[in-house]
Every structure is written in C-alpha cells, then in structure tokens.
Design an enzyme around this catalytic site. Structure first.
Site, PDB file in Angstrom:
ATOM      1  N   ASP A  14       0.829  -1.217   0.000  1.00 22.35           N
ATOM      2  CA  ASP A  14       0.000   0.000   0.000  1.00 22.35           C
ATOM      3  C   ASP A  14       0.859   1.260   0.000  1.00 22.35           C
ATOM      4  OD1 ASP A  14       0.638  -0.703   2.692  1.00 22.35           O
ATOM      5  OD2 ASP A  14      -0.953   0.598   3.433  1.00 22.35           O
ATOM      6  N   THR A 191      -9.084   3.886   7.322  1.00 22.71           N
ATOM      7  CA  THR A 191      -8.397   3.214   6.198  1.00 22.71           C
ATOM      8  C   THR A 191      -8.880   1.785   5.979  1.00 22.71           C
ATOM      9  OG1 THR A 191      -6.545   2.410   7.564  1.00 22.71           O
ATOM     10  CG2 THR A 191      -6.316   4.595   6.595  1.00 22.71           C
ATOM     11  N   MET A 236      -6.082  -0.125   1.333  1.00 24.02           N
ATOM     12  CA  MET A 236      -5.222   0.962   0.877  1.00 24.02           C
ATOM     13  C   MET A 236      -4.977   1.985   1.995  1.00 24.02           C
ATOM     14  SD  MET A 236      -4.247   0.343  -2.200  1.00 24.02           S
ATOM     15  CE  MET A 236      -4.007  -1.324  -1.647  1.00 24.02           C
ATOM     16  N   HIS A 237      -4.380   1.495   3.088  1.00 20.69           N
ATOM     17  CA  HIS A 237      -4.135   2.378   4.238  1.00 20.69           C
ATOM     18  C   HIS A 237      -3.341   3.633   3.819  1.00 20.69           C
ATOM     19  CE1 HIS A 237      -5.322  -0.855   7.003  1.00 20.69           C
ATOM     20  NE2 HIS A 237      -4.499  -1.665   6.368  1.00 20.69           N
ATOM     21  N   ASP A 238      -2.194   3.386   3.195  1.00 19.35           N
ATOM     22  CA  ASP A 238      -1.263   4.506   2.989  1.00 19.35           C
ATOM     23  C   ASP A 238      -1.739   5.492   1.920  1.00 19.35           C
ATOM     24  OD1 ASP A 238       0.337   3.527   4.982  1.00 19.35           O
ATOM     25  OD2 ASP A 238       1.702   2.473   3.636  1.00 19.35           O
TER      26      ASP A 238
END
Ligand code: BDR
Ligand code: CA
Length: 302
Positions: A14, A191, A236-238
């Site tokens: 991510d 997130t 897709m945390h980042d």
C-alpha cells in the site's frame, strides 16, 4: 501553500500505491523519500522504493532510514506484503542507488533545511521522525505539518488495540505526538474501509501499461493476504493518508490530542482532550477514494 514533501515510508504494497498517487498529483514536489524498516527490513524497503521510482520515471532521491525501532525489537508484516514487501514475486532490482550517507538523520535534516519548510508524510513507523526531532529540535520550525497513517481508535491490526506502524515503535510515536507539531492522523478506523475488491483489481487488466499489469498481480496477492486476515479486501491504508493530504475535503475530522500507550496495551493510540494539535480523521467516502486511486494507477507509468 504547496511545500516540498518528505515521504517517510516502508514499501510495502500500500506504500507503493501511495507513491503512485502522490507522484500523480505532486510530481515535482517530492523532495526526498526516506525508506526505513517496517513492513520488511530497510534494506528491502529501499530497493522497493527505488523500483517504484523506476516504474514511475521518478528521480526523487531515496534515503535509507532507521533499520530498527528506538526501543526493543519489532516484527515485520511479510505475511501481508510478501517476503520482498511487494507481493513476493521477485520483481528484480533498480540500477539506481540510494543516497550515499553515513548519517541518514543529518542528510534528512540538511535536506529539510535546504528546502526551507516541508510537509512531512509518514506511512511507516515514526522512528525516523522521532529521532530527527530529538537530534535536531530546531527542525520543528521547518516542518509545516505532518500527515501520518497510523493508529486505531476503536481497533487494531497487530493486537486488538494497536496498529502496525505505531506498534513497531510506540515510544517514538508518542514522542512525535508530544512534540506539538501539527499532525493529521489517518487511522485504521478510516483506512480499513478503503479496500479494493477483486473485481476492481481485475479491471486493471484492461489497461496494458507495465505499471497496471504489475500492480494487478501485486494487488491480487495483497487481496488474498488481507482477506485471509479478516480484512474487507486489499486495504489501501497509505494511499488514504496521501489522499487526505491532497484532498482534505473528502474527509471528516476532529481536533484532539493523542498519546500512545507503551505499557499494557503497547501501541494503542488514545484520544485526549489535553491538547488539540492533532487532526484526527474520522471517516471518508471510501469508494470515491478507491476510484481515485485506481485512476492514478491506470494513468501513470505509460
Ligand atoms: C500500515 O501498516 C503497514 O503494513 C501498511 O503499509 C500501513 O502503513 C497499516 O497498519
Ligand atoms: Ca506503510
């Protein structure tokens, strides 16, 4: 105002997608990528950052950051990101080298001072930033703001209470929150819901660019790993943190203080009323973000 950006990351699938998104919208603005330990060892996150730079024709310098937390040890996240951090499919290595530096903190500091004022985005453990603030307290006035992917208010992903980036080095995270720097914290609570379905990932196959083909394979692998551990899809945390940085209008927020437990619930992020220098992200229009991320993947790397 658009300041030069320091991207502090640990690629990581991510993280790699977040690099695509940030590059898409701020090509000329990324001053330095710091790749430290986290999802895997720093030796490999540096290679992955350089590989992504190749794929994106990006000439931003890459600096190797911290290789271990300030205190104690940590466990990587290869079970989610693959043995090489990018899906475990032996993608080869870039011919580029990271910045030559025998003292990464000095190189990072010098880069920031030379830039004047920067925005600092963290997508990995907060070790690099905590060390920087400790050794060079004056750097504080050269950082306009920090945007951090990390923490969880009502959830965790390493323990029921703690999120990976914060859990890697809770003491460093606490030091950064205590520094008083204006920080936007993009936690798991938001997130966790920004996830690609397998259909969305497969839709990349209609785009014939090398980047889209590669990301399709990597994200399929990530989807399998994330769902095996109970997540809704490929999370897709980042990129969510990067999208907050770029488009805050898509997010709900609240002002508060944050402390980090380094005792019983190691790595737990706790909301406090004592200060309000933290902008806590409280939610977003998840599918809008996913569509935006997909459109970055399909239009870059041509
Ligand atoms: C965070 O941990 C890492 O595995 C991801 O890259 C992200 O930064 C999510 O908890
Ligand atoms: Ca990360």
């Amino acid at each position: 105002m658009k300041h030069p950006i320091i991207l502090d990351t640990d690629p990581g699938i991510d993280d790699a997608v977040a690099m695509i998104v940030l590059h898409h919208f701020r090509k000329t603005n990324i001053r330095l990528i710091v790749a430290g330990y986290g999802n895997i060892k720093a030796e490999q996150t540096v290679k992955n950052a350089l590989l992504m730079c190749d794929l994106l024709s990006m000439d931003t310098p890459v600096l190797k950051g911290a290789v271990v937390p300030q205190y104690g040890s940590y466990e990587d996240a290869a079970h989610i990101h693959g043995a090489d951090g990018l899906g475990g499919m032996s993608l080869g290595t870039s011919k580029k080298q990271p910045l030559a530096s025998s003292d990464f903190l000095k190189t990072l500091y010098d880069t920031i001072i030379e830039a004047g004022t920067v925005d600092y985005i963290t997508l990995g453990p907060l070790t690099n930033l905590a060390l920087l603030l400790k050794r060079y307290p004056d750097v504080r006035s050269h950082i306009a703001r920090v945007v951090t992917m990390g923490g969880g208010i009502a959830c965790g992903n390493v323990t029921p209470h703690a999120e990976f980036n914060i859990h890697c080095d809770a003491e460093s995270a606490d030091e950064v929150f205590a520094s008083g720097l204006p920080i936007a914290l993009v936690p798991l609570d938001t997130t966790n819901h920004v996830t690609f379905s397998m259909e969305q990932i497969e839709s990349l196959s209609s785009v014939k660019t090398p980047l889209a083909c590669l990301m399709q394979k990597i994200l399929e692998e990530n989807y399998k790993n994330c769902t095996r551990y109970g997540e809704e899809g490929s999370t897709m945390h980042d990129s969510t943190a990067v999208l907050y940085y770029l488009f805050p209008e898509y997010f709900k927020t609240e002002q508060c203080g944050i402390t980090v437990d380094s005792q019983k619930y190691y790595g737990k992020t706790i909301v406090t009323k004592e200060r309000n220098h933290v902008t806590l992200i409280k939610g977003a229009e998840s599918q809008t973000l996913c569509d935006l991320i997909l459109s970055c993947i399909t239009s870059e790397g041509r």
